[in-house]
Design an enzyme around this catalytic site. Structure first.
Site, PDB file in Angstrom:
ATOM      1  N   GLY A   1      26.411  39.103  50.405  1.00 61.81           N
ATOM      2  CA  GLY A   1      26.081  40.681  50.238  1.00 61.81           C
ATOM      3  C   GLY A   1      26.693  41.526  51.302  1.00 61.81           C
TER       4      GLY A   1
ATOM      5  N   MET B   1      29.489  36.300  40.751  1.00 58.41           N
ATOM      6  CA  MET B   1      30.489  35.324  40.581  1.00 58.41           C
ATOM      7  C   MET B   1      30.496  34.872  39.271  1.00 58.41           C
ATOM      8  SD  MET B   1      32.096  35.328  43.280  1.00 58.41           S
ATOM      9  CE  MET B   1      33.216  33.828  43.085  1.00 58.41           C
TER      10      MET B   1
ATOM     11  N   ASN C   1      29.447  43.380  50.857  1.00 64.68           N
ATOM     12  CA  ASN C   1      29.753  44.696  50.289  1.00 64.68           C
ATOM     13  C   ASN C   1      28.431  45.589  50.044  1.00 64.68           C
ATOM     14  OD1 ASN C   1      32.433  45.638  49.640  1.00 64.68           O
ATOM     15  ND2 ASN C   1      32.338  43.469  49.196  1.00 64.68           N
TER      16      ASN C   1
ATOM     17  N   LEU D   1      30.832  38.829  33.213  1.00 65.73           N
ATOM     18  CA  LEU D   1      29.881  39.639  32.178  1.00 65.73           C
ATOM     19  C   LEU D   1      30.180  39.445  30.882  1.00 65.73           C
ATOM     20  CD1 LEU D   1      28.949  42.862  34.103  1.00 65.73           C
ATOM     21  CD2 LEU D   1      27.781  41.057  34.089  1.00 65.73           C
TER      22      LEU D   1
ATOM     23  N   GLU E   1      37.732  46.743  51.455  1.00 66.14           N
ATOM     24  CA  GLU E   1      36.785  46.697  50.401  1.00 66.14           C
ATOM     25  C   GLU E   1      35.472  47.611  51.214  1.00 66.14           C
ATOM     26  OE1 GLU E   1      35.335  43.024  48.912  1.00 66.14           O
ATOM     27  OE2 GLU E   1      37.537  41.941  49.700  1.00 66.14           O
TER      28      GLU E   1
ATOM     29  N   HIS F   1      37.359  43.915  43.807  1.00 68.73           N
ATOM     30  CA  HIS F   1      38.442  42.624  43.850  1.00 68.73           C
ATOM     31  C   HIS F   1      39.327  42.598  45.049  1.00 68.73           C
ATOM     32  CE1 HIS F   1      40.314  38.979  41.988  1.00 68.73           C
ATOM     33  NE2 HIS F   1      41.316  39.525  42.231  1.00 68.73           N
TER      34      HIS F   1
END
Length: 204
Positions: free
Chosen positions: A13, A92, A15, A95, A176, A111
């Site tokens: 986690g 990971m 991000n 969806l 990111e 990404h």
């Protein structure tokens, strides 16, 4: 108006932590991190959420007979917390269409590659193996494909001759942590409009 955010995670986690930090600093305003959902029971991201008083929910994919049943539980949980925007932060799993239909143009993914190049796993490794001179990361809306949705923001980093997968991934991760909060901010301020494959930035 407050935007309720749900974050889907599978790992440590980093991000998620960056988003939390940008909320704490005041960069991200009028948002509430309503729930963090993980498909991995011991994901450290869940502990991060708990440390900041954010609802942390583990949904066991193996407890359901089908992917659809699992994803129906995800949708129900997001709705329980009145989520307006879904963020994939190191989630990971791909969806399914049920979740995407329920939150069309309201699911963002980060990404570690400059899409449409190097989709799927191990973006930095793919970049090094291909020999590109510029790598980077992409924030995009999620559609039914793999890393194929409309692009919101991208950021580049130079590839050095002595780069390893780890060193390149580390520099990409820094970017990111910069552009994911920026994309969230644009969304919550109503400055993004999806027109087919193109994401337009409105100047309010």
């Amino acid at each position: 108006m407050t935007t309720n955010i749900g974050v889907l995670v599978s790992g440590r986690g980093s991000n998620l932590q960056s988003i939390i930090d940008h909320v704490e600093s005041g960069y991200l305003k009028d948002i509430k991190l309503s729930v963090v959902i993980s498909d991995v029971k011991d994901a450290f991201a869940l502990e991060r959420a708990k440390m900041y008083g954010i609802n942390a929910v583990f949904i066991d994919p193996h407890a359901y007979e089908s992917k659809m049943g699992f994803e129906e539980k995800i949708i129900a949980t997001l709705k329980d917390y009145n989520v307006d925007l879904v963020l994939l932060a190191g989630y990971m799993r791909i969806l399914g269409s049920e979740v995407i239909r329920a939150y069309r143009d309201r699911i963002m993914n980060i990404h570690p590659a400059l899409l449409p190049s190097f989709k799927g796993l191990h973006g930095p490794r793919q970049a090094l193996e291909y020999g590109v001179k510029v790598a980077g990361c992409t924030v995009h809306f999620v559609d039914e494909g793999v890393d194929s949705g409309p692009i919101i923001l991208q950021s580049c980093v130079s590839v050095k001759d002595n780069d390893t997968e780890s060193t390149l991934a580390s520099r990409i991760l820094e970017q990111e942590h910069r552009i994911f909060p920026e994309a969230i901010k644009l969304f919550t301020e109503g400055k993004l409009k999806v027109d087919g494959r193109i994401v337009l930035r409105r100047e309010n």
